[in-house]
Design an enzyme around this catalytic site. Structure first.
Site, mmCIF file in Angstrom:
data_model
loop_
_atom_site.group_PDB
_atom_site.id
_atom_site.type_symbol
_atom_site.label_atom_id
_atom_site.label_comp_id
_atom_site.label_asym_id
_atom_site.label_seq_id
_atom_site.Cartn_x
_atom_site.Cartn_y
_atom_site.Cartn_z
ATOM 1 C CB VAL A 25 47.817 75.515 26.644
ATOM 2 C CG1 VAL A 25 49.153 75.703 27.288
ATOM 3 C CG2 VAL A 25 46.680 75.757 27.591
ATOM 4 C CE1 TYR A 43 52.420 82.593 30.109
ATOM 5 C CE2 TYR A 43 52.032 81.509 28.022
ATOM 6 C CZ TYR A 43 51.562 82.085 29.176
ATOM 7 O OH TYR A 43 50.230 82.174 29.381
ATOM 8 C CB SER A 93 47.501 81.973 28.446
ATOM 9 O OG SER A 93 47.785 81.074 29.479
ATOM 10 C CE LYS A 108 47.348 82.847 32.145
ATOM 11 N NZ LYS A 108 48.650 82.153 32.080
ATOM 12 C CE1 TYR A 159 43.822 81.801 35.081
ATOM 13 C CE2 TYR A 159 43.632 79.414 35.322
ATOM 14 C CZ TYR A 159 44.296 80.514 34.833
ATOM 15 O OH TYR A 159 45.442 80.347 34.082
HETATM 16 O O1 DON Z 1 45.921 77.858 33.653
HETATM 17 C C1 DON Z 1 46.242 77.141 32.706
HETATM 18 O O2 DON Z 1 47.158 76.324 32.793
HETATM 19 C C2 DON Z 1 45.495 77.299 31.400
HETATM 20 N N1 DON Z 1 44.105 77.554 31.644
HETATM 21 C C3 DON Z 1 46.065 78.417 30.576
HETATM 22 C C4 DON Z 1 47.551 78.281 30.349
HETATM 23 C C5 DON Z 1 47.981 78.772 29.011
HETATM 24 O O3 DON Z 1 47.207 78.950 28.102
HETATM 25 C C6 DON Z 1 49.437 78.943 28.802
HETATM 26 N N2 DON Z 1 49.701 79.290 27.424
HETATM 27 N N3 DON Z 1 50.444 79.106 26.602
#
Ligand code: DON
Length: 309
Positions: free
Chosen positions: A263, A245, A65, A68, A193
């Site tokens: 994550v 978040y 994330s 993003k 993505y």
């Molecule tokens: O889309 C997803 O679920 C992961 N590629 C990224 C989510 C993420 O990193 C949330 N972060 N804390």
């Protein structure tokens, strides 16, 4: 750039590492489940070129994330403020990053912000280019320039591991397509993505990108404006309001640094006007943020009075 190992940072890492025991590595993307939960490292990058670190700063992490914020900067440059914010909102959700709940209850239907998965999928959809490959290469080149590291690439195993299991992101994308917020093939969007999320680098590179945001988009060494001032400001504001978040409010109160988590356990921090931070600690708390990474930032912020508020 060489980064000096710092005894002060080592001591903070030693203290913060204790809480890795209470965290858990993400395994909904199977490849991320292979990370060592005890890892914790940090690099801090200053505008004068000085850099201080602790832990194994050579280890590579996928951005997840954290990407993003960078894709948002690119589409704001590509498409401009009005186009982007007609399609994605500016408000925090208070929900987990992958939640679908508010999509249905928000009118008109658009994701509440670009940091949650639904919003990030819309942002990735807006990256300009003639093909997925072309769009990905444009994003990757932007990342390389920000990190000042032309060797940055993406992990094919992390990308395909997520692509094969991203059922919830597919569901979000189909919902967005039904409501005409995106109009491309969902598999194609997921391909782009998941590659974006799998872009990998060490925490030294991550701290360098944090530094560019901290310096309002300017590379302090070359004085080049890599991100327009206004775009860097918007990105940093989202990092404060939505970067962690549904932990963003508590993070702002306790730490007060614009930051974005992923994550994989990465956190990129941008202390305005001062320095950039890159952290890697794959054990996560229940909200998907690096548990020891947050603790480390808390110690740093308290010890050096870094809160911007
Ligand atoms: O889309 C997803 O679920 C992961 N590629 C990224 C989510 C993420 O990193 C949330 N972060 N804390």
């Amino acid at each position: 750039m060489a980064c000096q190992s710092s005894d002060e940072l080592k001591e903070l890492v030693r203290e913060a590492r204790i809480c890795t025991k209470e965290g858990k590595v993400a395994d909904y993307i199977p490849e991320l489940g292979k990370a060592n939960p005890n890892d914790l490292s940090i690099a801090i990058n200053y505008p004068d070129g000085n850099c201080y670190s602790a832990g194994d700063i050579e280890k590579k992490i996928s951005l997840q994330s954290i990407s993003k914020v960078i894709s948002l900067a690119l589409v704001l440059i590509d498409r401009g403020y009005n186009y982007v914010f007609e399609r994605v909102g500016m408000e925090p959700t208070g929900d987990p990053f992958n939640s679908i709940a508010k999509l249905e209850s928000t009118a008109p239907t658009k994701p509440l912000n670009p940091m949650i998965n639904a919003g990030a999928l819309v942002v990735t959809h807006m990256i300009k280019g003639n093909s997925v490959e072309d769009r990905f290469q444009r994003l990757l080149q932007f990342v390389k320039d920000l990190a000042n590291d032309q060797s940055v690439t993406y992990s094919k195993s992390v990308a395909s591991s997520e692509f094969e299991t991203a059922h919830l992101n597919r569901a979000l994308s189909y919902f967005l397509k039904q409501h005409s917020i995106i109009n491309e093939d969902v598999e194609q969007l997921l391909d782009l993505y998941t590659k974006q999320c799998a872009i990998e680098m060490n925490c030294l590179d991550l701290s360098r990108i944090g530094l560019i945001f901290a310096m309002d988009g300017v590379d302090p060494q070359t004085k080049k404006q890599l991100i327009p001032n206004d775009v860097a400001r918007i990105c940093k504001t989202f990092m404060v309001t939505c970067g962690m978040y549904n932990a963003s409010g508590e993070f702002a109160i306790k730490i007060g640094i614009p930051a974005k988590s992923g994550v994989s356990g990465g956190i990129m921090g941008a202390v305005p006007g001062k320095f950039g931070i890159g952290i890697f600690g794959p054990a996560l708390d229940e909200r998907g943020n690096s548990i020891a990474g947050i603790r480390l930032l808390e110690l740093l912020s308290k010890n050096y009075q870094l809160s911007m508020f």
